[in-house]
Design an enzyme around this catalytic site. Structure first.
Site, short mmCIF file in Angstrom:
data_model
loop_
_atom_site.label_atom_id
_atom_site.label_comp_id
_atom_site.label_asym_id
_atom_site.label_seq_id
_atom_site.Cartn_x
_atom_site.Cartn_y
_atom_site.Cartn_z
N ASN A 193 -1.46 0.17 6.87
CA ASN A 193 -1.58 -0.95 7.40
C ASN A 193 -0.82 -2.14 7.16
O ASN A 193 -0.80 -3.23 6.18
CB ASN A 193 -2.74 -1.73 7.69
CG ASN A 193 -3.80 -2.45 7.41
OD1 ASN A 193 -3.68 -1.91 5.75
ND2 ASN A 193 -5.32 -2.40 7.30
N HIS A 231 -1.96 -5.30 1.56
CA HIS A 231 -3.70 -5.94 1.70
C HIS A 231 -3.55 -7.80 0.90
O HIS A 231 -2.11 -7.60 -0.38
CB HIS A 231 -3.95 -5.49 0.14
CG HIS A 231 -5.13 -6.23 -0.64
ND1 HIS A 231 -6.43 -6.19 0.51
CD2 HIS A 231 -5.48 -6.98 -1.56
CE1 HIS A 231 -7.32 -6.89 -0.59
NE2 HIS A 231 -6.72 -7.88 -1.14
N GLU A 255 -9.46 -10.42 -8.29
CA GLU A 255 -8.44 -9.60 -7.92
C GLU A 255 -7.41 -9.33 -8.59
O GLU A 255 -6.67 -8.37 -9.28
CB GLU A 255 -8.18 -9.27 -5.91
CG GLU A 255 -9.08 -8.98 -5.27
CD GLU A 255 -8.68 -9.17 -3.29
OE1 GLU A 255 -9.47 -8.69 -3.31
OE2 GLU A 255 -7.50 -9.75 -3.86
N TYR A 286 -12.50 -2.37 -3.64
CA TYR A 286 -12.79 -1.88 -2.87
C TYR A 286 -14.51 -1.84 -2.42
O TYR A 286 -14.78 -1.82 -1.64
CB TYR A 286 -11.92 -1.22 -1.49
CG TYR A 286 -10.48 -1.10 -1.46
CD1 TYR A 286 -10.38 -2.72 -0.34
CD2 TYR A 286 -9.70 -0.97 -1.34
CE1 TYR A 286 -9.46 -2.84 -0.11
CE2 TYR A 286 -8.24 -1.03 -1.10
CZ TYR A 286 -8.31 -2.28 -0.77
OH TYR A 286 -6.63 -2.45 0.46
N LYS A 306 0.53 -1.20 -0.05
CA LYS A 306 0.08 0.29 0.09
C LYS A 306 0.88 1.06 0.21
O LYS A 306 1.77 1.06 0.39
CB LYS A 306 -0.93 0.06 1.25
CG LYS A 306 -1.91 -1.29 0.86
CD LYS A 306 -2.90 -1.29 2.53
CE LYS A 306 -3.83 -2.11 2.14
NZ LYS A 306 -5.04 -2.71 3.60
N1 UDP Z 1 -10.49 -0.88 6.99
C1 UDP Z 1 -10.18 0.34 7.51
N2 UDP Z 1 -10.48 0.73 8.66
C2 UDP Z 1 -10.76 -0.33 9.79
C3 UDP Z 1 -10.58 -1.42 8.85
C4 UDP Z 1 -10.26 -1.58 8.03
O1 UDP Z 1 -9.34 1.57 7.79
O2 UDP Z 1 -11.73 -0.02 10.65
C5 UDP Z 1 -9.35 -0.69 5.66
C6 UDP Z 1 -7.57 -1.54 5.92
O3 UDP Z 1 -6.67 -0.87 5.10
C7 UDP Z 1 -7.99 -2.56 5.58
C8 UDP Z 1 -9.52 -2.89 4.81
O4 UDP Z 1 -9.81 -1.88 4.97
O5 UDP Z 1 -6.79 -3.34 5.33
C9 UDP Z 1 -9.21 -3.89 4.06
O6 UDP Z 1 -10.34 -4.23 5.91
P1 UDP Z 1 -10.59 -5.79 6.08
O7 UDP Z 1 -11.12 -5.71 7.01
O8 UDP Z 1 -11.11 -6.51 4.65
O9 UDP Z 1 -9.26 -7.00 6.55
P2 UDP Z 1 -7.41 -7.41 5.00
O10 UDP Z 1 -8.87 -8.70 5.10
O11 UDP Z 1 -6.98 -6.26 4.70
O12 UDP Z 1 -7.23 -7.36 6.25
#
Ligand code: UDP
Length: 143
Positions: free
Chosen positions: A114, A117, A128, A51, A11
């Site tokens: 974070n 992805h 994807e 997304y 990211k």
């Molecule tokens: N995200 C965020 N705030 C939150 C939860 C998720 O910004 O409270 C973002 C974060 O970048 C995350 C992405 O949304 O990686 C997708 O969320 P998911 O729950 O699918 O997590 P991942 O699969 O990326 O671990």
């Protein structure tokens, strides 16, 4: 063991901090092979499309804004149980909960920014990968 493909993003936060090589090293050290890779700067429309499943979540606008804030690296990884293997390398979504030695524990600042992805299932990986790569861009690593 099943040979799978998964989709991965480094990211904008991790690209900006120059962690591309360190993160690729984690994938390769774990036995995952990079079979396609490129740097892209997402448009708002591309980020919203990628997304789309989160479009009703309260963080959606901030997520799209973050994901378009700078270039990202997108890659297709191949290996044994690649989907789960990559999720284990990444760690939990919230870096505060990510296990020691995972990418998010080491490189992520917050749940919003974070670092990486990774697809959460084989079906989402297929979707994807196709969102970013044509079939011709996926290179067989048979040598
Ligand atoms: N995200 C965020 N705030 C939150 C939860 C998720 O910004 O409270 C973002 C974060 O970048 C995350 C992405 O949304 O990686 C997708 O969320 P998911 O729950 O699918 O997590 P991942 O699969 O990326 O671990």
């Amino acid at each position: 063991m099943a040979i799978e493909r998964t989709f991965s993003i480094i990211k904008p936060d991790a690209v900006a901090k120059n962690h591309i090589g360190a993160i690729y090293n984690r994938f390769e050290s774990a036995g995952l092979k990079i079979i396609a890779s490129k740097m892209v700067h997402l448009t708002k429309e591309q980020a919203e499309g990628f997304y789309a499943e989160h479009s009703e979540r309260p963080f959606f606008g901030a997520l799209v804004s973050f994901m378009t804030s700078g270039p990202i690296m997108v890659q297709c990884l191949e290996g044994e149980n690649a989907v789960l293997a990559n999720r284990e390398i990444m760690g939990a979504t919230n870096p505060a909960e990510a296990a020691r030695g995972t990418l998010r524990a080491d490189y992520a600042a917050s749940i919003d920014e974070n670092a990486v992805h990774g697809s959460d299932a084989v079906a989402s990986a297929e979707r994807e990968i196709a969102y970013f790569f044509s079939a011709e861009e996926l290179c067989a690593r048979t040598r």
